[in-house]
Design a protein around this motif. Sequence first.
Motif, PDB file in Angstrom:
ATOM      1  N   ARG A  76       0.887  -1.145   0.000  1.00  0.00           N
ATOM      2  CA  ARG A  76       0.000   0.000   0.000  1.00  0.00           C
ATOM      3  C   ARG A  76       0.926   1.194   0.000  1.00  0.00           C
ATOM      4  N   HIS A  77       0.891   1.973  -1.069  1.00  0.00           N
ATOM      5  CA  HIS A  77       1.841   3.069  -1.092  1.00  0.00           C
ATOM      6  C   HIS A  77       1.427   4.133  -0.083  1.00  0.00           C
ATOM      7  N   ARG A  78       2.345   4.435   0.789  1.00  0.00           N
ATOM      8  CA  ARG A  78       2.071   5.477   1.775  1.00  0.00           C
ATOM      9  C   ARG A  78       3.067   6.585   1.501  1.00  0.00           C
ATOM     10  N   ARG A  79       2.578   7.784   1.188  1.00  0.00           N
ATOM     11  CA  ARG A  79       3.536   8.813   0.801  1.00  0.00           C
ATOM     12  C   ARG A  79       4.419   9.186   1.993  1.00  0.00           C
ATOM     13  N   ALA A  80       5.606   9.707   1.668  1.00  0.00           N
ATOM     14  CA  ALA A  80       6.516  10.128   2.725  1.00  0.00           C
ATOM     15  C   ALA A  80       5.829  11.200   3.559  1.00  0.00           C
ATOM     16  N   ALA A  81       6.072  11.158   4.855  1.00  0.00           N
ATOM     17  CA  ALA A  81       5.345  12.056   5.752  1.00  0.00           C
ATOM     18  C   ALA A  81       6.100  13.350   5.996  1.00  0.00           C
ATOM     19  N   ALA A  82       5.336  14.433   6.171  1.00  0.00           N
ATOM     20  CA  ALA A  82       5.907  15.672   6.684  1.00  0.00           C
ATOM     21  C   ALA A  82       5.789  15.596   8.204  1.00  0.00           C
ATOM     22  N   LEU A  83       6.889  15.900   8.894  1.00  0.00           N
ATOM     23  CA  LEU A  83       6.849  15.920  10.360  1.00  0.00           C
ATOM     24  C   LEU A  83       6.903  17.370  10.817  1.00  0.00           C
ATOM     25  N   SER A  84       5.990  17.713  11.689  1.00  0.00           N
ATOM     26  CA  SER A  84       6.000  19.075  12.217  1.00  0.00           C
ATOM     27  C   SER A  84       5.999  19.032  13.746  1.00  0.00           C
ATOM     28  N   ILE A  85       7.050  19.581  14.313  1.00  0.00           N
ATOM     29  CA  ILE A  85       7.118  19.730  15.776  1.00  0.00           C
ATOM     30  C   ILE A  85       7.006  21.230  16.001  1.00  0.00           C
ATOM     31  N   ASP A  86       5.911  21.629  16.616  1.00  0.00           N
ATOM     32  CA  ASP A  86       5.594  23.045  16.630  1.00  0.00           C
ATOM     33  C   ASP A  86       5.526  23.590  18.061  1.00  0.00           C
ATOM     34  N   HIS A  87       6.590  24.275  18.452  1.00  0.00           N
ATOM     35  CA  HIS A  87       6.640  24.944  19.756  1.00  0.00           C
ATOM     36  C   HIS A  87       6.241  24.033  20.909  1.00  0.00           C
ATOM     37  N   LYS A 108      10.757  17.796   6.020  1.00  0.00           N
ATOM     38  CA  LYS A 108       9.965  17.722   4.778  1.00  0.00           C
ATOM     39  C   LYS A 108       9.759  16.262   4.350  1.00  0.00           C
ATOM     40  N   PRO A 109       8.708  15.997   3.591  1.00  0.00           N
ATOM     41  CA  PRO A 109       8.496  14.627   3.110  1.00  0.00           C
ATOM     42  C   PRO A 109       9.726  14.136   2.343  1.00  0.00           C
ATOM     43  N   GLY A 110      10.195  12.972   2.699  1.00  0.00           N
ATOM     44  CA  GLY A 110      11.324  12.364   1.997  1.00  0.00           C
ATOM     45  C   GLY A 110      12.685  12.875   2.443  1.00  0.00           C
ATOM     46  N   GLU A 111      12.693  13.806   3.398  1.00  0.00           N
ATOM     47  CA  GLU A 111      13.976  14.354   3.856  1.00  0.00           C
ATOM     48  C   GLU A 111      14.651  13.384   4.839  1.00  0.00           C
ATOM     49  N   PHE A 112      15.980  13.369   4.838  1.00  0.00           N
ATOM     50  CA  PHE A 112      16.752  12.562   5.787  1.00  0.00           C
ATOM     51  C   PHE A 112      17.438  13.534   6.738  1.00  0.00           C
ATOM     52  N   VAL A 113      16.964  13.581   7.977  1.00  0.00           N
ATOM     53  CA  VAL A 113      17.490  14.529   8.958  1.00  0.00           C
ATOM     54  C   VAL A 113      18.111  13.770  10.124  1.00  0.00           C
ATOM     55  N   SER A 114      19.334  14.157  10.497  1.00  0.00           N
ATOM     56  CA  SER A 114      19.953  13.563  11.685  1.00  0.00           C
ATOM     57  C   SER A 114      19.922  14.532  12.841  1.00  0.00           C
ATOM     58  N   ILE A 130       2.069  14.549  12.082  1.00  0.00           N
ATOM     59  CA  ILE A 130       2.605  13.841  10.930  1.00  0.00           C
ATOM     60  C   ILE A 130       1.559  13.989   9.835  1.00  0.00           C
ATOM     61  N   ASN A 131       1.961  14.599   8.735  1.00  0.00           N
ATOM     62  CA  ASN A 131       1.007  14.917   7.670  1.00  0.00           C
ATOM     63  C   ASN A 131      -0.239  15.598   8.247  1.00  0.00           C
TER      64      ASN A 131
END
Length: 290
Positions: free
Chosen positions: A15-26, A46-52, A81-82
Motif C-alpha cells: 500500500r503506497h504510503r507517501r513520505a510524511a511531513a513531520l511538524s514539531i511546533d513549539h 519535509k516529506p522524503g527528507e533525511f534529517v539527523s 505527521i502529515n
Amino acid sequence: MATHHSSASPSPGARHRRAAALSIDHISFSYANGHEVFKAFSLQVKPGEFVSLLGPSGCGKTTLLNLLSGFQQPTSGVISINDEAVRPEMPELGYVFQSPQLFPWLSALENVRFGLRMQKQLDARQQIEKARHYLALVGLDKAADKLPYQLSGGMQQRVSLARALALEPALLLMDEPFAALDAITRNNLNEETLRLWSALGQTVLFITHDIDEAIFMSDRVVVLGIAPQGIHSELAIDIPRPRANIETRKLPAFLDHRTTLMGTISEVIHADGNVDAGAENTYSGNIQHV
Ligand SMILES: Nc1ncnc2c1ncn2[C@@H]1O[C@H](COP(=O)(O)OP(=O)(O)OP(=O)(O)O)[C@@H](O)[C@H]1O
C-alpha cells in the motif's frame, strides 16, 4: 557482510504510503519532578527528507522519541505527521532502535512478519511474501529461517530494519541504530540504509552520536544543545547522492562538514559546565559512543 544489491522494487501488495511531513511546533515538556527538557522547541522535516539529530547526552533525544511516538504528551505545542496529531501506534511511524529487539524464538522471517500479523491486513501467504521481500532487500534472503542467535549483530540489525520497512512507514525513526556495531559493519549499513531510503522514499529522523555517520546519511544535521536549549544549530549537507563510503567520506565537502560539526559539538559541550571531560570523545568522527 555480503555486498548484495537486491533491487528495491515495490513490495508485493504494497500500500503506497507517501513520505510524511513531520511538524514539531513549539513543544514544551517537563518531567513530573519539574525537570524541563523542551521549551518552545520546533523542528520541521519535509516529506522524503533525511534529517539527523546530533546532541550530547541529556539533550532530550529519548524524550523527543517518546513524544514523537505519542507515548508522552507535550505540555504545550503540537507534534503532527502529515497534519495529523501523533498518537501511539500510528501506522505512519516505523522504528529502528540501537538494540535490534528481535524475538529470540522466532526466525528472521517470522520476526519481520510479526508486525504484519499484528496489522491483520494481509493473509498469511501475503505476509510471508512481503516479509521475504524485505528480508531480500536487506540481503538476508538466505537467512530467513535462522534464529537471531545464529546471526551476527549486523545481520540482526538488518532484520530489525527489514521489520520496520515491511510496515512501509511514511516516517522512520532511527535511534542510534548502528551505534553498537563495529565501524566496518556500521559503514556498510549506512550505505545500505541510504540505498533503501532512496528506493523507498520515506522521511527519516536519525539519531546518532557519530558526526561522520550524520554527515554521510543526511540532507540536514540538526545539533541539539543541553536541555532545554533545543536546537543549537543546523547544517545542510550539500554532498551529492548516491553516496558511497569510499568516495564520499574523502570529499573536501565531507571533511569541511566534519570540521564544522566538531567545532559545534565542542561549543555545545563546553557551554555545559557539568559535562565530564571525556564527553567530547563521544563525537569524534567514527569513535564509538562511550
Ligand atoms: N523520568 C524522568 N524524570 C525526570 N527527569 C528525567 C526523566 N527522564 C529523563 N530525565 C532527564 O531529562 C533530560 C533528557 O533526558 P533524555 O533521556 O531524553 O536525554 P537523552 O538525550 O536521550 O540522553 P542519552 O543520550 O544519555 O540517552 C536529562 O537531563 C534526564 O536526566
